[in-house]
Design a protein around this motif. Structure first.
Motif, PDB file in Angstrom:
ATOM      1  N   GLU B 600       0.835  -1.203   0.000  1.00 20.84           N
ATOM      2  CA  GLU B 600       0.000   0.000   0.000  1.00 20.84           C
ATOM      3  C   GLU B 600       0.869   1.252   0.000  1.00 20.84           C
ATOM      4  O   GLU B 600       2.039   1.212   0.387  1.00 20.84           O
ATOM      5  N   ASP B 601       0.275   2.334  -0.463  1.00 20.40           N
ATOM      6  CA  ASP B 601       0.947   3.639  -0.411  1.00 20.40           C
ATOM      7  C   ASP B 601       0.322   4.465   0.706  1.00 20.40           C
ATOM      8  O   ASP B 601      -0.905   4.466   0.863  1.00 20.40           O
ATOM      9  N   LEU B 602       1.174   5.177   1.439  1.00 25.85           N
ATOM     10  CA  LEU B 602       0.668   6.194   2.364  1.00 25.85           C
ATOM     11  C   LEU B 602       0.897   7.534   1.674  1.00 25.85           C
ATOM     12  O   LEU B 602       2.017   7.849   1.258  1.00 25.85           O
ATOM     13  N   TYR B 603      -0.149   8.316   1.523  1.00 27.22           N
ATOM     14  CA  TYR B 603      -0.136   9.491   0.646  1.00 27.22           C
ATOM     15  C   TYR B 603      -0.574  10.710   1.460  1.00 27.22           C
ATOM     16  O   TYR B 603      -1.670  10.714   2.036  1.00 27.22           O
ATOM     17  N   LEU B 604       0.296  11.686   1.583  1.00 28.33           N
ATOM     18  CA  LEU B 604      -0.027  12.875   2.386  1.00 28.33           C
ATOM     19  C   LEU B 604      -0.069  14.123   1.505  1.00 28.33           C
ATOM     20  O   LEU B 604       0.834  14.362   0.704  1.00 28.33           O
ATOM     21  N   ASN B 605      -1.112  14.894   1.705  1.00 33.36           N
ATOM     22  CA  ASN B 605      -1.249  16.157   0.984  1.00 33.36           C
ATOM     23  C   ASN B 605      -1.377  17.287   2.007  1.00 33.36           C
ATOM     24  O   ASN B 605      -2.231  17.232   2.899  1.00 33.36           O
ATOM     25  N   PHE B 606      -0.519  18.281   1.877  1.00 32.98           N
ATOM     26  CA  PHE B 606      -0.590  19.451   2.749  1.00 32.98           C
ATOM     27  C   PHE B 606      -1.539  20.446   2.072  1.00 32.98           C
ATOM     28  O   PHE B 606      -1.160  21.124   1.119  1.00 32.98           O
ATOM     29  N   ALA B 607      -2.783  20.492   2.569  1.00 36.12           N
ATOM     30  CA  ALA B 607      -3.818  21.278   1.886  1.00 36.12           C
ATOM     31  C   ALA B 607      -3.787  22.754   2.273  1.00 36.12           C
ATOM     32  O   ALA B 607      -4.615  23.531   1.793  1.00 36.12           O
ATOM     33  N   GLY B 608      -2.902  23.143   3.184  1.00 33.34           N
ATOM     34  CA  GLY B 608      -2.809  24.558   3.583  1.00 33.34           C
ATOM     35  C   GLY B 608      -3.055  24.720   5.076  1.00 33.34           C
ATOM     36  O   GLY B 608      -2.860  23.773   5.849  1.00 33.34           O
ATOM     37  N   PHE B 609      -3.506  25.915   5.463  1.00 38.23           N
ATOM     38  CA  PHE B 609      -3.739  26.189   6.876  1.00 38.23           C
ATOM     39  C   PHE B 609      -5.209  26.476   7.109  1.00 38.23           C
ATOM     40  O   PHE B 609      -5.956  26.828   6.179  1.00 38.23           O
ATOM     41  N   THR B 610      -5.632  26.335   8.360  1.00 34.21           N
ATOM     42  CA  THR B 610      -7.001  26.728   8.712  1.00 34.21           C
ATOM     43  C   THR B 610      -7.126  28.252   8.555  1.00 34.21           C
ATOM     44  O   THR B 610      -6.113  28.948   8.440  1.00 34.21           O
ATOM     45  N   GLU B 611      -8.368  28.725   8.567  1.00 38.33           N
ATOM     46  CA  GLU B 611      -8.587  30.155   8.282  1.00 38.33           C
ATOM     47  C   GLU B 611      -7.830  31.077   9.221  1.00 38.33           C
ATOM     48  O   GLU B 611      -7.312  32.122   8.816  1.00 38.33           O
ATOM     49  N   ASP B 612      -7.726  30.668  10.482  1.00 39.29           N
ATOM     50  CA  ASP B 612      -7.001  31.527  11.432  1.00 39.29           C
ATOM     51  C   ASP B 612      -5.486  31.305  11.355  1.00 39.29           C
ATOM     52  O   ASP B 612      -4.715  31.953  12.066  1.00 39.29           O
ATOM     53  N   GLY B 613      -5.076  30.380  10.518  1.00 36.80           N
ATOM     54  CA  GLY B 613      -3.645  30.157  10.288  1.00 36.80           C
ATOM     55  C   GLY B 613      -2.951  29.409  11.411  1.00 36.80           C
ATOM     56  O   GLY B 613      -1.728  29.267  11.399  1.00 36.80           O
ATOM     57  N   SER B 614      -3.705  28.875  12.352  1.00 41.95           N
ATOM     58  CA  SER B 614      -3.059  28.248  13.512  1.00 41.95           C
ATOM     59  C   SER B 614      -2.749  26.770  13.288  1.00 41.95           C
ATOM     60  O   SER B 614      -1.840  26.217  13.900  1.00 41.95           O
ATOM     61  N   LYS B 615      -3.511  26.119  12.404  1.00 43.41           N
ATOM     62  CA  LYS B 615      -3.324  24.673  12.245  1.00 43.41           C
ATOM     63  C   LYS B 615      -3.078  24.319  10.772  1.00 43.41           C
ATOM     64  O   LYS B 615      -3.592  24.992   9.871  1.00 43.41           O
ATOM     65  N   ALA B 616      -2.322  23.243  10.603  1.00 44.65           N
ATOM     66  CA  ALA B 616      -2.084  22.735   9.249  1.00 44.65           C
ATOM     67  C   ALA B 616      -3.199  21.753   8.897  1.00 44.65           C
ATOM     68  O   ALA B 616      -3.637  20.971   9.750  1.00 44.65           O
ATOM     69  N   VAL B 617      -3.645  21.826   7.656  1.00 46.90           N
ATOM     70  CA  VAL B 617      -4.665  20.864   7.200  1.00 46.90           C
ATOM     71  C   VAL B 617      -3.944  19.771   6.415  1.00 46.90           C
ATOM     72  O   VAL B 617      -3.349  20.024   5.359  1.00 46.90           O
ATOM     73  N   ILE B 618      -3.978  18.571   6.948  1.00 49.16           N
ATOM     74  CA  ILE B 618      -3.293  17.433   6.311  1.00 49.16           C
ATOM     75  C   ILE B 618      -4.337  16.432   5.840  1.00 49.16           C
ATOM     76  O   ILE B 618      -5.177  15.981   6.622  1.00 49.16           O
ATOM     77  N   GLN B 619      -4.267  16.099   4.560  1.00 48.00           N
ATOM     78  CA  GLN B 619      -5.126  15.031   4.032  1.00 48.00           C
ATOM     79  C   GLN B 619      -4.253  13.781   3.892  1.00 48.00           C
ATOM     80  O   GLN B 619      -3.211  13.830   3.231  1.00 48.00           O
ATOM     81  N   ALA B 620      -4.687  12.715   4.550  1.00 50.32           N
ATOM     82  CA  ALA B 620      -3.903  11.476   4.504  1.00 50.32           C
ATOM     83  C   ALA B 620      -4.736  10.373   3.863  1.00 50.32           C
ATOM     84  O   ALA B 620      -5.944  10.276   4.097  1.00 50.32           O
ATOM     85  N   TYR B 621      -4.077   9.589   3.024  1.00 48.73           N
ATOM     86  CA  TYR B 621      -4.761   8.497   2.326  1.00 48.73           C
ATOM     87  C   TYR B 621      -3.923   7.224   2.424  1.00 48.73           C
ATOM     88  O   TYR B 621      -2.689   7.293   2.436  1.00 48.73           O
ATOM     89  N   VAL B 622      -4.621   6.101   2.469  1.00 51.94           N
ATOM     90  CA  VAL B 622      -3.930   4.810   2.312  1.00 51.94           C
ATOM     91  C   VAL B 622      -4.491   4.180   1.042  1.00 51.94           C
ATOM     92  O   VAL B 622      -5.709   3.995   0.922  1.00 51.94           O
ATOM     93  N   PHE B 623      -3.610   3.897   0.099  1.00 54.89           N
ATOM     94  CA  PHE B 623      -4.027   3.310  -1.176  1.00 54.89           C
ATOM     95  C   PHE B 623      -3.436   1.905  -1.305  1.00 54.89           C
ATOM     96  O   PHE B 623      -2.275   1.759  -1.696  1.00 54.89           O
ATOM     97  N   PRO B 624      -4.207   0.866  -0.997  1.00 53.43           N
ATOM     98  CA  PRO B 624      -3.669  -0.494  -1.103  1.00 53.43           C
ATOM     99  C   PRO B 624      -3.347  -0.883  -2.552  1.00 53.43           C
ATOM    100  O   PRO B 624      -4.102  -0.525  -3.471  1.00 53.43           O
ATOM    101  N   LEU B 625      -2.260  -1.560  -2.729  1.00 49.94           N
ATOM    102  CA  LEU B 625      -1.862  -2.219  -3.994  1.00 49.94           C
ATOM    103  C   LEU B 625      -1.601  -1.273  -5.168  1.00 49.94           C
ATOM    104  O   LEU B 625      -1.396  -1.726  -6.291  1.00 49.94           O
TER     105      LEU B 625
END
Lengths: 138, 670
Positions: B600-625
């Motif tokens: 499987e692949d572990l796939y991370l996308n840094f989608a940017g910051f929350t509106e107040d800029g305090s937190k990072a928005v991370i999209q994580a995916y697991v793609f088998p095979l």
């Protein structure tokens, strides 16, 4: 400079295209009068090869194999004869072919000493198992 | 400089028109000098288009921002590779690339066959040059890449360009479009041979023999183009998919499907002299779909992530398509007598019927995709309302079709040409069938419940087994005769019939790709807003944001999240997804981070910051095979290359002694 380059490119391209002479013509390939027949013959030969292979790996029943092989060999013989006819050599092959007795003799002669397969025409090697076949083997 | 480029395009257009006229008149009136002149025009067009392309690339690399195309698609800070790739980054440049590739293909075909195919050559040149004329009309009069920016009547330049679309600033983008275009453009060659053969009413299969390898190479280019595009979508678009049924993706798949059907059915014509009309239709459809694909990409008629260019050139493409469809249909219908089969289908259980089925299934898939792709445009034209078709429609249509194709991949090798005995079929299907059933039962016992996934896994095993058995049986027969080991025998077997066994290797690659596609049924994803030091869990992974960094280059500014990945308390790796903001185009894009593994692949996308800029928005995916898609693709390339190697042996019929056989077997013909 640009204008000179432009003139050179334009005149060069046009003159190269238009100034053709008879001496520039290549000797064309001579089309063979039997090319389609040769093509067909090769196709049958390849079909025979595929048939033998498919039979060897058990994709065909014995009966289907024999029937298809006979059909292909007939077709191959017919095409070979037709090619000869077109090339003006038909007499030797078909019209003045072997006498029935000779044909019978021919058939009798070819049986594989190893696997026992029988062939109606003389072969140097068995079409089934690949073993050498000698005339005396019959 | 721009004048020289425009002049080169204009002269090339004139020469292309001349080449059409002189080749047709030369062929019709048997004037070899006119045909020779047309051949020379082909070389001259290549020379002129090479000059035009060189001038455009030079303008892109040197930053000549007087040209509208350079200003729109390049900027000073862009790396050299992407400046070069800007050649096909916009509409005018990509149409010039189309034209230039066509001129290359035409020049190669004319040179290689300069003393061959005397009869069909004039019409072959005419077909190539009609296509060339069409594209040169676009290059020279409709979408010229040499237009300059002007204020009033004075040529002006902008200080810097907008830059290439940031989504295109990725290494695969430097290869994907040219590969795809090599495929698209290349199919004009077998099509031109087919047209030449039809016009001159050729009876043999000469055009098929001549274009067999050519078609295979073009098919490989198209396959590479499609898969590189899938790789690009996976690594750049940030949503983790490799295929989204986007109209332009579909447009590249359509000719691939018909070309694949053609590659199979053409074997039936070569072996049995059957399916001649079918092959004409398939190669014509493939060429038309290539033009259609270019039309979809460049016209903006349907909305797409690839809609990098929208313009009014659609009407030119539609007119050209209509003319080609009309002429091709007329030629096929009026030449039906010359396209009669030499033989008839002897049995439904035969290899030729399996090829026919395969072609029908591929065409069904092609039509379903075509309908789904065009439906929004058709619905808008008829009802005035655009009804969009999403991926669900395409999946619903194509997953069952794909599974049936997979089944045929397994069954195909078990069939013999002409007829197959039911007994042998039963025997050959039994063991792999049982193995596949047991495998499915084991998967169900392990908790897998997805019906399509179960069928797919079962069929994958079935196909792998039957293909492996084909190699094993053949190699064993050779090993028994030569006394060599199995590995040598497999190599020998493949070398003896590269087309058959190369084809099996391609099929093996396709099966592995199906394995990868099936993994999508088990994808997992999570989107989290996290502080530095914060962690979250996805499947069996624990992801902790160790730090957030930022930086700047001439071309873009970037933010990067450093994510530590662990499983069951043990650290696995550190991934660093990035968010880039391109200055020239003022667009933000993601640079994803992927941990590739076979399972499987572990796939991370840094989608940017929350509106107040305090937190990072991370999209994580697991793609088998998913890795198996790329592995399968490499095997597909390998298999295609094997197919291109000439076979070692040819069957030699025993001609010397055929006289007796003739006499004995052919009394009826006398």
């Amino acid at each position: 400079m640009t204008i000179l380059t432009a003139i050179l490119i334009v005149t060069g391209s046009i003159l190269y295209t238009l100034l053709v002479h008879k001496k520039d013509l290549l000797e064309p390939e001579r089309p063979s009068p039997v090319a389609p027949l040769e093509e067909y013959k090769e196709r049958i030969a390849n079909s025979l090869r595929d048939l033998q292979f498919d039979y060897r790996v058990n994709k065909l029943s014995e009966h289907d194999y024999e029937q298809a092989k006979l059909g292909l060999e007939n077709e191959l013989a017919r095409v070979a004869a037709e090619i000869d006819k077109v090339l003006g050599k038909s007499a030797e092959r078909v019209d003045q072919g072997f006498s029935p007795a000779q044909v019978k003799e021919t058939s009798r002669q070819t049986a594989c000493p190893r696997c026992g397969a029988r062939f109606s025409q003389p072969l140097k090697f068995c079409g089934e198992c690949g073993s050498p076949i000698q005339r005396s083997a019959s | 400089m721009e004048n020289l480029g425009s002049l080169a395009l204009l002269i090339a257009f004139c020469l292309a028109v001349y080449a059409v006229a002189s080749s047709v008149i030369g062929g019709w009136a048997h004037k070899p000098l006119l045909v020779l002149s047309a051949k020379r025009a082909v070389y001259a067009i290549w020379f002129l288009l090479t000059i035009a392309s060189f001038l455009l690339v030079h303008a892109l690399l040197s930053g000549d921002f007087r040209l509208a195309y350079v200003a729109a698609n390049s900027n000073r800070a862009m790396p050299g590779l992407y400046k070069f790739a800007a050649w096909w980054g916009g509409q005018e440049g990509s149409l010039l690339l189309w034209s230039w590739l066509l001129s290359c293909y035409s020049a190669i075909v004319v040179y290689v066959n300069r003393a061959k195919h005397r009869g069909i050559m004039p019409y072959l040149i005419a077909t190539l040059m009609v296509t060339q004329v069409f594209f040169l009309i676009l290059n020279a009069f409709v979408a010229s890449p040499f237009r300059v920016l002007a204020v009033g009547r004075e040529i002006t330049a902008v200080p810097d360009g907008n830059g290439l679309n940031p989504l295109l600033q990725y290494w695969a983008m430097a290869i994907h479009p040219p590969m795809l275009y090599l495929g698209y453009v290349g199919f004009v060659v077998p099509f031109a041979f087919a047209m030449g053969s039809l016009i001159t009413r050729q009876q043999g299969d000469a055009w098929i023999h001549t274009t067999r390898r050519w078609t295979l190479v073009i098919w490989l280019f198209l396959s590479c183009g499609i898969l590189l595009g899938a790789g690009w979508a996976y690594a750049v678009l940030g949503w983790g998919g490799y295929w989204g049924w986007d109209p332009v993706e579909n447009a590249s798949l359509l000719p691939w499907l018909t070309a694949t059907a053609f590659l199979h059915s053409v074997m039936v014509q070569e072996k049995r002299g059957m399916m001649k009309v079918w092959n004409m239709v398939l190669i014509s459809a493939t060429f038309l779909l290539c033009i259609f694909g270019t039309f979809l990409t460049r016209s903006g008629v349907v909305s797409s992530v690839h809609a990098f260019a929208e313009s009014s050139i659609g009407k030119y493409f539609l007119s050209f398509l209509a003319i080609v469809i009309g002429v091709t249909s007329y030629l096929i219908i009026t030449r039906l007598d010359y396209l009669k089969s030499d033989a008839r289908m002897e049995s439904v259980i035969s290899r030729e019927s399996s090829f026919l089925f395969n072609a029908l299934i591929l065409i069904a898939s092609c039509l379903a995709i075509l309908w789904g792709t065009l439906f929004p445009a058709i619905s808008q034209a008829i009802t005035g309302e655009k009804i969009s078709v999403d991926a669900t429609f395409f999946n619903r249509m194509n997953v069952p079709i794909g599974l049936f194709l997979l089944f045929l991949l397994g069954m195909g090798p078990l069939f013999a040409w002409r007829r197959t005995s039911l007994e042998s079929l039963r025997r050959n299907v039994f063991v792999p069938g049982i193995a596949a059933a047991l495998f499915v039962a084991a998967l169900m016992a392990a908790g897998v419940r997805h019906p399509y996934a179960l069928v797919s896994f079962g069929l994958c095993l079935f196909v792998i087994w039957t293909i492996a058995a084909e190699f094993y049986k053949g190699a064993r027969a050779i090993g028994a005769r030569t006394g060599r080991n199995l590995l040598f025998s497999v190599v020998e077997l493949t070398h003896r019939n590269t087309r058959r066994y190369g084809g099996y290797i391609v099929h093996m690659g396709v099966v592995l790709m199906f394995l990868g596609f099936t993994g999508a049924a088990f994808n997992k994803q999570a989107t989290m807003e996290v502080n530095v030091g914060g962690a979250f869990t996805l499947d069996h992974y624990v992801l902790r944001v160790a730090s957030l960094r930022e930086g700047d280059t001439d071309n873009y500014a970037w933010d990067r999240a450093v994510v530590e990945v662990s499983r069951n308390g043990s650290p696995l790796s550190r991934l660093e997804p990035e968010r880039r903001f391109y200055k020239a185009s003022r667009q933000a894009v993601s640079e994803v981070a992927i941990r590739h593994r076979l399972d499987e692949d572990l796939y991370l996308n840094f989608a940017g910051f929350t509106e107040d800029g305090s937190k990072a928005v991370i999209q994580a995916y697991v793609f088998p095979l998913v890795s198996w898609i790329w592995i399968g693709f490499l095997i597909l390339i390998m298999g295609t290359l094997v197919c291109l190697v000439p076979s070692k042996t040819k069957f030699q019929p025993p001609q010397t002694h055929m006289a007796g056989a003739t006499r004995e077997y052919a009394p009826a013909s006398k």
